[in-house]
Design an enzyme around this catalytic site. Structure first.
Site, PDB file in Angstrom:
ATOM      1  N   LYS A   1       7.241  -0.495   6.640  1.00  0.00           N
ATOM      2  CA  LYS A   1       6.768   0.852   6.321  1.00  0.00           C
ATOM      3  C   LYS A   1       7.976   1.717   5.988  1.00  0.00           C
ATOM      4  O   LYS A   1       8.865   1.893   6.820  1.00  0.00           O
ATOM      5  CB  LYS A   1       5.998   1.426   7.514  1.00  0.00           C
TER       6      LYS A   1
ATOM      7  N   ASP B   1      -7.638   8.470  17.243  1.00  0.00           N
ATOM      8  CA  ASP B   1      -8.132   8.276  15.875  1.00  0.00           C
ATOM      9  C   ASP B   1      -8.608   6.837  15.686  1.00  0.00           C
ATOM     10  O   ASP B   1      -8.312   6.196  14.685  1.00  0.00           O
ATOM     11  CB  ASP B   1      -7.037   8.614  14.855  1.00  0.00           C
TER      12      ASP B   1
ATOM     13  N   GLY C   1       0.822  -1.205   0.000  1.00  0.00           N
ATOM     14  CA  GLY C   1       0.000   0.000   0.000  1.00  0.00           C
ATOM     15  C   GLY C   1       0.850   1.248   0.000  1.00  0.00           C
ATOM     16  O   GLY C   1       2.077   1.192   0.151  1.00  0.00           O
ATOM     17  N   HIS C   2       0.201   2.384  -0.194  1.00  0.00           N
ATOM     18  CA  HIS C   2       0.881   3.677  -0.216  1.00  0.00           C
ATOM     19  C   HIS C   2       0.250   4.608   0.812  1.00  0.00           C
ATOM     20  O   HIS C   2      -0.948   4.519   1.094  1.00  0.00           O
ATOM     21  CB  HIS C   2       0.796   4.312  -1.607  1.00  0.00           C
TER      22      HIS C   2
ATOM     23  N   PHE D   1       3.432   9.620   3.142  1.00  0.00           N
ATOM     24  CA  PHE D   1       4.871   9.837   3.257  1.00  0.00           C
ATOM     25  C   PHE D   1       5.707   8.664   2.757  1.00  0.00           C
ATOM     26  O   PHE D   1       6.917   8.642   2.957  1.00  0.00           O
ATOM     27  CB  PHE D   1       5.239  10.138   4.714  1.00  0.00           C
ATOM     28  N   GLY D   2       5.087   7.693   2.125  1.00  0.00           N
ATOM     29  CA  GLY D   2       5.860   6.558   1.640  1.00  0.00           C
ATOM     30  C   GLY D   2       4.968   5.391   1.281  1.00  0.00           C
ATOM     31  O   GLY D   2       3.818   5.567   0.879  1.00  0.00           O
TER      32      GLY D   2
END
Length: 404
Positions: free
Chosen positions: A40, A134, A18-19, A22-23
């Site tokens: 990550k 969150d 996945g994207h 920030f990376g």
């Protein structure tokens, strides 16, 4: 290094999972153990340009504080000149959000299982002074056995971030899941705000929809402040009562974790899961700061990551900052004080620093971590004092790896 597909000779990098902002996240394998991980990869440049370096460092530190079966584990952190690498537990089942989006609401038994695991993780985090802020189905992952794992502590806060009124004041989170007091702007209790989010998640699990829905955010917030929602007819009476007590717009009367654990719906059938502590370093910490209560207790024994986090020579700052003057074995100046490791006996350190506030934690029987803080005065004046007087006075007791 990356071109060969092996990171630092330790992790074999695989496909992109996945994207993010920030990376990206890769599937990877630890060549030393064969363990599969989610790697990550964070771009330092993107993080720094977005002003998010402190948030990334906080996320790393928090994840190592909350080692729990229902929290995604951070195995290792590495960094190069341009990137930071986080080797995370690989959770193969995907997001709870995707599961609900594909299949709709879950049965009450499954919801109870997920919710118990969520509450166990949240209660453990709160016991260590960590508030997620969150919580939502997108940040809850499912493993292959169907167990829930809390992820993404990027917006988390620590108890020490509270202002003198004891409350947090940064409004953050996802609108549909955030507590009304967070939006009010007058400060909020992080634990109570997390429990509101847990209430929304429980509603979503049982109803397959959000409790407060409106195309207009202002109208949605108005419903939240009034507690204006209703449960579909298939939700049982006990579940309705629990949801209502969690989605109480008054944080003062909102149910606590202790109260939640005693509710009929939560207690039904299976035993209540309790936080599991894997090692002494993961034991809950009392964040109330009653110094007089622990005068007879030995200093906290720190694990390797705590040492990295506390030591000025090995802290998280080098992930995004380069200070050529800072190196292991040197006490280095900061705006508020300094940290260094020493093999000197505690009495010897105290004798040298009796004019300053000093705190120590035992890393090993013969090694102390010393935290020196200035009582007051200007930070600009502290730096020359540190360089010209304090550092020379301490040079023979500051420990370095080369000294062993």
């Amino acid at each position: 290094m990356e071109g060969k597909g092996v990171l630092e000779g330790r992790y074999e990098m695989g496909r992109v999972l996945g994207h993010g902002n920030f990376g990206r996240v890769h599937a990877a394998r630890d060549v030393r153990t064969g363990r599969a991980v989610a790697m990550k990869v964070v771009s330092k440049d993107k993080v720094e340009r977005a002003g998010m370096a402190e948030q990334i460092k906080r996320e790393i530190a928090v994840m190592k504080m909350v080692s729990h079966p229902s929290v995604v584990e951070l195995h290792e952190v590495m960094a190069t000149r341009t990137k930071v690498y986080l080797a995370l537990e690989l959770v193969r089942g995907g997001e709870l959000f995707d599961r609900i989006a594909r299949h709709g609401r879950v049965g009450e038994g499954v919801a109870r299982r997920y919710f118990r695991q969520l509450v166990s993780a949240v209660d453990f985090c709160h016991g260590r002074g960590v508030y997620h802020r969150d919580l939502k189905p997108e940040n809850l992952l499912l493993d292959e056995a169907g167990n829930l794992k809390v992820a993404d502590f990027g917006l988390s806060a620590l108890a020490c971030h509270a202002r003198p009124d004891g409350l947090l004041h940064t409004a953050c989170g996802t609108p549909a899941y955030v507590a009304p007091e967070v939006l009010a702007g007058n400060g909020y209790d992080g634990a109570k705000a997390d429990l509101w989010s847990c209430g929304v998640i429980l509603y979503v699990l049982l109803a397959g929809a959000l409790p407060f829905q409106d195309d207009n955010l202002v109208c949605m917030y108005r419903k939240m402040r009034r507690g204006d929602f209703c449960c579909p007819p298939w939700v049982t009476t006990d579940a309705r009562k629990l949801i209502k007590s969690l989605l109480d717009p008054n944080p003062g009367t909102r149910i606590t974790v202790a109260g939640l654990l005693e509710t009929p719906w939560f207690r039904k059938t299976a035993p209540v899961p309790r936080p599991i502590i894997a090692d002494p370093a993961a034991a809950p910490v009392d964040t109330r700061g009653n110094a007089g209560d622990d005068k007879d207790e030995p200093p906290e024994v720190l694990n390797a990551f705590h040492l990295i986090s506390l030591s000025e020579g090995f802290d998280l700052s080098p992930l995004f900052e380069h200070d050529p003057a800072a190196s292991p074995g040197r006490a280095t100046a900061r705006a508020g004080g300094t940290r260094f490791a020493t093999r000197e006996a505690a009495s010897g350190v105290v004798a040298r620093l009796e004019a300053l506030a000093m705190g120590g934690a035992r890393v090993a029987p013969s090694l102390l971590m010393v935290d020196v803080k200035k009582d007051g005065g200007d930070a600009m004046e502290y730096r020359p004092f540190f360089s010209e007087e304090l550092r020379p006075a301490l040079k023979d007791i500051v420990w370095s790896p080369a000294a062993t």
